[in-house]
Design an enzyme around this catalytic site. Structure first.
Site, mmCIF file in Angstrom:
data_model
loop_
_atom_site.group_PDB
_atom_site.id
_atom_site.type_symbol
_atom_site.label_atom_id
_atom_site.label_comp_id
_atom_site.label_asym_id
_atom_site.label_seq_id
_atom_site.Cartn_x
_atom_site.Cartn_y
_atom_site.Cartn_z
ATOM 1 N N ARG A 50 0.854 -1.195 0.000
ATOM 2 C CA ARG A 50 0.000 0.000 0.000
ATOM 3 C C ARG A 50 0.885 1.239 0.000
ATOM 4 O O ARG A 50 1.046 1.911 1.026
ATOM 5 C CB ARG A 50 -0.935 -0.022 1.213
ATOM 6 C CG ARG A 50 -1.893 -1.208 1.193
ATOM 7 C CD ARG A 50 -2.601 -1.363 2.523
ATOM 8 N NE ARG A 50 -3.482 -2.535 2.503
ATOM 9 C CZ ARG A 50 -4.085 -3.025 3.587
ATOM 10 N NH1 ARG A 50 -3.876 -2.457 4.766
ATOM 11 N NH2 ARG A 50 -4.865 -4.090 3.498
ATOM 12 N N ASP A 52 2.345 4.891 -0.234
ATOM 13 C CA ASP A 52 1.757 6.144 0.234
ATOM 14 C C ASP A 52 1.638 7.167 -0.894
ATOM 15 O O ASP A 52 2.156 6.976 -1.999
ATOM 16 C CB ASP A 52 2.615 6.742 1.348
ATOM 17 C CG ASP A 52 2.626 5.871 2.593
ATOM 18 O OD1 ASP A 52 1.596 5.240 2.881
ATOM 19 O OD2 ASP A 52 3.667 5.827 3.277
ATOM 20 N N TYR A 112 12.837 -1.873 -1.953
ATOM 21 C CA TYR A 112 12.551 -0.467 -2.200
ATOM 22 C C TYR A 112 13.851 0.255 -2.543
ATOM 23 O O TYR A 112 14.920 -0.069 -2.019
ATOM 24 C CB TYR A 112 11.944 0.193 -0.964
ATOM 25 C CG TYR A 112 10.488 -0.104 -0.730
ATOM 26 C CD1 TYR A 112 9.490 0.713 -1.260
ATOM 27 C CD2 TYR A 112 10.090 -1.193 0.043
ATOM 28 C CE1 TYR A 112 8.149 0.453 -1.038
ATOM 29 C CE2 TYR A 112 8.747 -1.467 0.279
ATOM 30 C CZ TYR A 112 7.790 -0.642 -0.267
ATOM 31 O OH TYR A 112 6.465 -0.897 -0.050
ATOM 32 N N ARG A 199 11.046 5.512 4.395
ATOM 33 C CA ARG A 199 11.290 6.952 4.370
ATOM 34 C C ARG A 199 11.924 7.439 5.675
ATOM 35 O O ARG A 199 12.785 8.325 5.664
ATOM 36 C CB ARG A 199 9.984 7.685 4.078
ATOM 37 C CG ARG A 199 9.464 7.456 2.655
ATOM 38 C CD ARG A 199 8.034 7.948 2.483
ATOM 39 N NE ARG A 199 7.916 9.367 2.772
ATOM 40 C CZ ARG A 199 6.740 9.994 2.933
ATOM 41 N NH1 ARG A 199 5.606 9.304 2.851
ATOM 42 N NH2 ARG A 199 6.712 11.289 3.177
#
Length: 247
Positions: A50, A52, A112, A199
């Site tokens: 999911r 952002d 990522y 992040r």
């Protein structure tokens, strides 16, 4: 019929992957709208991650169950979707999957990538896809700090919205930090990541690279299990979901 899709998208103008009430601009919402027209009824698609608002995906994985009376060949479904989706969402591939395949529940890991433009460089064409560093960054210190983050830990300090019902324990397999003439590139691989975790990890490593924190502070930050002790949350625009792993 269950279909497995690989999807690529530029998240700049979207409010994230997940469908939201009163928000048209989500990746899931756009896909479901096109699929619902094709099937003649409301459809629900499941995504592996999911992402952002503002986060991009080079290879998101999703699955959708279509009724038997409108279950086309995978190539036909891919062509239809790409014909009606906006240009910043592309279906890379479609294949039939087992009925029990679930893109999120069956995922075994994710990769990522995060892009940072060096403080003394400018790149007009990367401004929507990278974070520009304010200061020079010490790669040696960031790599040393990354070593403390590897393995199985409680990452509650590195997530912005911890659920009391869900564990905040995750395993990071690797953090690779690469440098080019213009950019610094972080690659994270793990069995899963919490809300904003990549992040916040990146923001913390950048603070270490700029001297605001020291590598040796990482174990203490993990132990405290409180968000305020970790670094800032890096902007969404530099983050890409690159790969989802399955058995």
């Amino acid at each position: 019929m269950n279909y497995r899709l690989k999807i690529q998208y530029d998240g700049t103008r979207y409010k994230g992957w997940q469908r939201q009430k009163g928000a048209e601009m989500t990746i899931q919402g756009k896909l479901e709208k096109v699929l619902s027209v094709y099937a003649g009824r409301e459809m629900e698609i499941q995504g592996a991650g999911r992402t952002d608002a503002g986060v991009h995906a080079q290879e998101q994985v999703a699955n959708v169950h279509l009724p038997e009376n409108c279950a086309p060949e995978p190539g036909v479904l891919k062509e239809y979707l790409n014909g009606y989706l906006p240009e910043d969402i592309r279906v890379l591939s479609v294949e039939r999957a087992g009925e029990r395949f679930h893109s999120r529940l069956n995922a075994r890991g994710k990769r990522y990538g995060y892009h940072i433009i060096k403080h003394d460089r400018d790149c007009v064409f990367q401004r929507k896809y990278a974070w520009k560093a304010e200061n020079a960054l010490d790669l040696g210190k960031m790599k040393k700090a990354a070593g403390y983050l590897l393995g199985k830990h409680d990452f509650q300090s590195f997530c912005s919205r911890a659920s009391k019902k869900k564990s905040t324990v995750r395993t990071i397999h690797s953090i690779d930090i690469q440098e080019t003439e213009d950019q610094i590139y972080f690659i994270y691989e793990g069995n899963g990541f919490l809300h904003n975790m990549v992040r916040i990890l990146t923001g913390t490593l950048v603070e270490i690279g700029s001297g605001k924190l020291q590598p040796e502070e990482i174990p203490g930050i993990l132990e405290k299990r409180q968000r305020q002790y970790a670094g800032e949350t890096a902007p969404a625009r530099g983050l890409f979901l690159e790969k989802v792993y399955y058995d």
